[in-house]
Scaffold this motif. Structure first.
Motif: not given
Length: 55
Positions: A30-42
């Protein structure tokens, strides 16, 4: 031969397995990550060639 008698360790193994799968695992998931991955294009970085001073 006491190692063939499942009564002392089988119940403890089942209790530990049930505690892990029913209590501990849902709490950990149930813990959420503190740094979720972003979906930005590099963006490609612009590189410049190295200029050697002796050439």
């Amino acid at each position: 031969m006491p190692q063939l008698n499942p009564s002392p360790w089988l119940s403890m193994m089942l209790i530990a397995w049930l505690a892990l799968s029913l209590i501990i695992q849902p709490k950990l998931l149930s813990f959420t990550s503190t740094n979720p991955p972003s979906h930005k294009t590099p963006t490609p970085s612009k590189t410049t060639p190295w200029t050697w001073p002796w050439t």
